[in-house]
Write an enzyme that holds these catalytic residues in place. Structure first.
Site, PDB file in Angstrom:
ATOM      1  N   ASN A   1       0.881  -1.173   0.000  1.00  0.00           N
ATOM      2  CA  ASN A   1       0.000   0.000   0.000  1.00  0.00           C
ATOM      3  C   ASN A   1       0.912   1.215   0.000  1.00  0.00           C
ATOM      4  OD1 ASN A   1      -1.781   2.066   0.524  1.00  0.00           O
ATOM      5  ND2 ASN A   1      -2.171   1.478   2.655  1.00  0.00           N
ATOM      6  N   TRP A   2       1.075   1.785  -1.172  1.00  0.00           N
ATOM      7  CA  TRP A   2       2.023   2.900  -1.306  1.00  0.00           C
ATOM      8  C   TRP A   2       1.547   4.173  -0.610  1.00  0.00           C
ATOM      9  CZ3 TRP A   2       4.108   3.231  -7.059  1.00  0.00           C
ATOM     10  CH2 TRP A   2       4.829   2.054  -7.349  1.00  0.00           C
ATOM     11  N   LYS A   3       0.270   4.252  -0.320  1.00  0.00           N
ATOM     12  CA  LYS A   3      -0.315   5.488   0.216  1.00  0.00           C
ATOM     13  C   LYS A   3       0.006   6.639  -0.761  1.00  0.00           C
ATOM     14  CE  LYS A   3      -0.006   3.470   4.732  1.00  0.00           C
ATOM     15  NZ  LYS A   3      -0.060   3.644   6.176  1.00  0.00           N
TER      16      LYS A   3
ATOM     17  N   HIS B   1      -9.516   1.761   4.595  1.00  0.00           N
ATOM     18  CA  HIS B   1      -8.258   1.940   5.327  1.00  0.00           C
ATOM     19  C   HIS B   1      -8.507   2.939   6.468  1.00  0.00           C
ATOM     20  CE1 HIS B   1      -4.164   3.018   6.351  1.00  0.00           C
ATOM     21  NE2 HIS B   1      -3.803   1.884   5.777  1.00  0.00           N
TER      22      HIS B   1
ATOM     23  N   GLU C   1      -6.883   5.326   7.473  1.00  0.00           N
ATOM     24  CA  GLU C   1      -6.607   6.725   7.107  1.00  0.00           C
ATOM     25  C   GLU C   1      -7.793   7.324   6.368  1.00  0.00           C
ATOM     26  OE1 GLU C   1      -2.808   5.969   5.271  1.00  0.00           O
ATOM     27  OE2 GLU C   1      -2.033   5.422   7.243  1.00  0.00           O
TER      28      GLU C   1
ATOM     29  N   GLU D   1      -5.635  -4.250  10.542  1.00  0.00           N
ATOM     30  CA  GLU D   1      -4.567  -3.260  10.725  1.00  0.00           C
ATOM     31  C   GLU D   1      -4.826  -2.450  11.991  1.00  0.00           C
ATOM     32  OE1 GLU D   1      -2.538  -2.386   6.666  1.00  0.00           O
ATOM     33  OE2 GLU D   1      -4.170  -0.965   6.964  1.00  0.00           O
TER      34      GLU D   1
ATOM     35  N   GLY E   1       2.551   2.455  10.653  1.00  0.00           N
ATOM     36  CA  GLY E   1       3.557   3.498  10.467  1.00  0.00           C
ATOM     37  C   GLY E   1       4.312   3.860  11.732  1.00  0.00           C
TER      38      GLY E   1
ATOM     39  N   SER F   1       3.279  -1.973  10.377  1.00  0.00           N
ATOM     40  CA  SER F   1       4.721  -2.124  10.650  1.00  0.00           C
ATOM     41  C   SER F   1       5.258  -3.522  10.359  1.00  0.00           C
ATOM     42  CB  SER F   1       5.051  -1.696  12.089  1.00  0.00           C
ATOM     43  OG  SER F   1       4.752  -0.324  12.256  1.00  0.00           O
TER      44      SER F   1
ATOM     45  N   GLY G   1       4.931   1.291   4.649  1.00  0.00           N
ATOM     46  CA  GLY G   1       6.274   1.845   4.490  1.00  0.00           C
ATOM     47  C   GLY G   1       7.260   0.919   3.806  1.00  0.00           C
TER      48      GLY G   1
END
Ligand code: PGA
Length: 257
Positions: A12-14, A99, A101, A171, A177, A213, A235
């Protein structure tokens, strides 16, 4: 009992990446993935503008690609939104929905996430439905209730035939992160709970990914848990060596289970 489910690792590149850097990353991932055991599925979810680049560079590889969100609508006057069928136009096969976010920064409700999941399925894509609790919720002993509510809202809208087509990612928000992954025991506990919900829906083999993570150092231990079928990687998916090392950990587990 040994499980037969494939291992799934999705990046997941975000909101990261630019054209030139992406090309290096995508080519390296495509090349590295070629050597993985057959029952490891590798994917990347990229920002919308880079779907065409993913298609161009991954089309001849075994890596699949997708989006990180889609609109709850199929088309219309929704400025700035991207519909699931548009993502399909670029050869994608995945879309992340719900997600944390999106839920936190864009106020996405459990109901909206459920509708987006339906749009994704209608378009023929595989939704990766994310669920997860905050640290406060975990400390208050509410983890099962929170992730159960998030998953149930989605499953309630799906037929058993649709439910078997989803992927679920657990998650924990406190692990995203932060460098602080959940322990394999903490993650397995929640995965076992989610598995129970999926079994009740008639979808026992839905891949259950852990995210938060994941790195080369902890991936294998996590992926060895009986109800952890792989990972959703933030990440570490931006560094091809790390991402491929995580894919290799999935491969190592898949050949011994
Ligand atoms: P992380 O992110 O691997 O950087 O913790 C995971 C995610 O948010 O999907």
């Amino acid at each position: 009992m040994p499980k037969q489910r494939a291992k799934v690792v999705v990046g997941n590149w975000k909101m990261h990446g630019r054209l030139a850097d992406n090309a290096v990353l995508l080519k390296a991932v495509a090349q590295g993935a070629a050597d993985l055991p057959e029952n490891v599925l590798v994917g990347v979810c990229v920002p919308f503008p880079y779907l065409a680049q993913a298609q161009a560079l991954l089309a001849d590889s075994r890596v699949v690609w997708g989006a990180q969100d889609v609109s709850a609508h199929t088309e219309g006057a929704y400025t700035g939104e991207v519909a699931a069928p548009m993502v399909v136009d670029y050869g994608a096969s995945l879309a992340i929905v719900g997600h944390s976010e999106r839920r936190n920064y864009h106020g996405e409700s459990v109901e909206l996430v459920a509708v987006k999941t339906q749009r994704v399925l209608e378009a023929g894509l595989t939704p990766i439905v994310c669920v997860g609790e905050t640290l406060e919720q975990r400390d208050a002993g509410e983890t099962s209730q929170v992730v159960g509510t998030q998953l149930d809202a989605v499953l309630a809208k799906l037929s058993p035939q649709e439910a078997v087509r989803i992927v679920v990612a657990y998650e924990p928000i406190w692990a995203i992160g932060t460098g602080e992954s959940a322990t394999s025991q903490q993650a397995q506990e929640v995965h076992a709970f989610l598995r129970g919900r999926l079994v009740a829906k008639g979808a026992p083999d839905v891949p259950l990914l852990y995210g938060g993570s994941v790195k080369p150092e902890n991936a294998e231990e996590l992926f060895r848990q009986p109800d952890i079928d792989g990972g959703l990687i933030g990440g570490a998916s931006l560094k091809y060596k790390d991402f491929l090392a995580i894919c290799e950990a999935a491969g190592a587990v898949s050949v011994t289970q």
